[in-house]
Design a protein around this motif. Structure first.
Motif, short mmCIF file in Angstrom:
data_model
loop_
_atom_site.label_atom_id
_atom_site.label_comp_id
_atom_site.label_asym_id
_atom_site.label_seq_id
_atom_site.Cartn_x
_atom_site.Cartn_y
_atom_site.Cartn_z
N UNK A 269 -39.42 24.74 42.52
CA UNK A 269 -38.65 23.60 42.03
C UNK A 269 -38.70 22.47 43.06
N UNK A 270 -38.39 21.25 42.60
CA UNK A 270 -38.31 20.13 43.53
C UNK A 270 -37.10 19.26 43.19
N UNK A 271 -36.63 18.52 44.18
CA UNK A 271 -35.40 17.73 44.07
C UNK A 271 -35.61 16.52 43.16
N UNK A 272 -34.69 16.35 42.20
CA UNK A 272 -34.75 15.19 41.33
C UNK A 272 -33.48 14.37 41.32
N UNK A 273 -32.43 14.87 41.95
CA UNK A 273 -31.18 14.12 41.93
C UNK A 273 -30.14 14.69 42.89
N UNK A 274 -29.09 13.92 43.10
CA UNK A 274 -28.01 14.32 44.00
C UNK A 274 -26.69 13.91 43.37
N UNK A 275 -25.73 14.79 43.45
CA UNK A 275 -24.38 14.46 42.98
C UNK A 275 -23.39 14.54 44.14
N UNK B 193 -39.81 26.14 32.73
CA UNK B 193 -40.10 24.86 33.37
C UNK B 193 -39.13 23.79 32.86
N UNK B 194 -38.72 22.92 33.75
CA UNK B 194 -37.84 21.84 33.36
C UNK B 194 -36.36 22.17 33.43
N UNK B 195 -36.00 23.45 33.58
CA UNK B 195 -34.59 23.81 33.74
C UNK B 195 -34.10 23.38 35.10
N UNK B 196 -32.79 23.31 35.25
CA UNK B 196 -32.17 22.82 36.48
C UNK B 196 -31.72 23.96 37.39
N UNK B 197 -31.81 23.70 38.68
CA UNK B 197 -31.20 24.53 39.70
C UNK B 197 -30.34 23.61 40.54
N UNK B 198 -29.08 23.96 40.72
CA UNK B 198 -28.14 23.13 41.47
C UNK B 198 -27.67 23.88 42.71
N UNK B 199 -27.72 23.21 43.85
CA UNK B 199 -27.29 23.82 45.11
C UNK B 199 -26.19 22.96 45.72
N UNK B 200 -24.98 23.52 45.78
CA UNK B 200 -23.88 22.84 46.47
C UNK B 200 -24.04 23.05 47.96
N UNK B 201 -23.82 21.98 48.72
CA UNK B 201 -24.07 22.02 50.16
C UNK B 201 -22.78 21.79 50.94
N UNK B 202 -22.82 22.13 52.21
CA UNK B 202 -21.64 22.01 53.05
C UNK B 202 -21.18 20.57 53.20
N UNK B 203 -22.10 19.60 53.06
CA UNK B 203 -21.73 18.19 53.21
C UNK B 203 -21.06 17.62 51.96
N UNK B 204 -20.82 18.47 50.95
CA UNK B 204 -20.15 18.03 49.74
C UNK B 204 -21.08 17.51 48.65
N UNK B 205 -22.36 17.40 48.95
CA UNK B 205 -23.33 16.95 47.96
C UNK B 205 -23.90 18.15 47.21
N UNK B 206 -24.33 17.91 45.99
CA UNK B 206 -25.04 18.92 45.20
C UNK B 206 -26.46 18.45 44.98
N UNK B 207 -27.41 19.24 45.47
CA UNK B 207 -28.83 18.94 45.28
C UNK B 207 -29.27 19.49 43.93
N UNK B 208 -29.86 18.63 43.10
CA UNK B 208 -30.28 19.03 41.76
C UNK B 208 -31.80 19.10 41.72
N UNK B 209 -32.33 20.29 41.38
CA UNK B 209 -33.76 20.53 41.35
C UNK B 209 -34.23 20.77 39.91
N UNK B 210 -35.48 20.48 39.64
CA UNK B 210 -36.09 20.84 38.37
C UNK B 210 -37.15 21.91 38.62
N UNK B 211 -37.26 22.87 37.71
CA UNK B 211 -38.20 23.97 37.87
C UNK B 211 -39.60 23.51 37.48
#
Length: 205
Positions: free
Chosen positions: A199-205, A133-151
């Motif tokens: 996991x749920x979204x907590x940030x965007x890069x 719990x609390x670890x990060x999952x990062x998903x790079x997307x086609x629009x150039x953004x990275x969705x950052x999730x927490x477990x």
């Protein structure tokens, strides 16, 4: 995942790996999550902090630094029996996204699945059961953004008790499920269940 013309996915068909390491007479199988990583009392979250959902955009890469996952993401559909198709078994380092569902980072429940092993050995999600719990999952997307999730939790279910609504149900925020094989192992029928990371979204890069 709501019934967007497809209904509930009736199975996750990522349990086709045939690799099994033997240590004497005891089989060595992938690690399973501990009770400490489960939801404390039904659906809940270690943090309610959440980022606003993003517009839909297809995922291209998934990273889970805590378990050393860095893999491209391919699109998956449904097979004839209603089960989610699987990534190619010969490529152990690829994840699959249910292309007719929610893209990771958008509002709703996104589904990503991958093999735990294949004939050559451990595959992309072999260590999913060790994720905390609390670890990060990062998903790079086609629009150039990275969705950052927490477990939020990691749980294991036997096939007969798989909680479809809990895993696939609609969400009012951006959520993610990462799924692979788990539970007991039968030499005749393979893995008897699935490991699911919530996991749920907590940030965007």
């Amino acid at each position: 995942m709501t019934a967007q013309g497809k209904g509930w996915l009736i199975a996750i068909a990522v349990c086709l790996g045939v690799w099994l390491v033997r240590n004497g007479s005891e089989p060595v199988t992938p690690p399973m999550p501990s009770a400490a990583e489960a939801f404390a009392a039904g659906p809940g979250h270690h943090t309610e902090a959440a980022a606003d959902p993003l517009p839909p955009s297809a995922p291209v890469r998934l990273r889970i630094p805590g378990i050393r996952v860095d893999a491209p993401v391919m699109r998956l559909g449904l097979g004839p029996g209603g089960a989610l198709d699987v990534p190619p078994s010969g490529n152990g380092n690829v994840a699959g996204w249910y292309k007719d569902g929610t893209p990771p980072g958008a509002k709703g429940t996104a589904i990503v699945a991958g093999h735990v092993d294949n004939a050559r050995g451990p595959a992309v999600f072999y260590d999913l059961g060790t994720l905390k719990k609390g670890r990060r999952i990062e998903v790079s997307r086609r629009d150039g953004r990275t969705a950052v999730f927490t477990v939020d939790a990691v749980e294991v279910y036997e096939n007969a008790d798989f909680p479809d609504r809990k895993v696939y149900g609609a969400a009012d925020r951006a959520e993610l499920r990462v799924i692979t094989c788990g539970g007991g192992f039968s030499e005749k029928s393979g893995y008897q269940g699935n490991v699911v990371a919530y996991a749920h979204l907590i940030g965007v890069r």
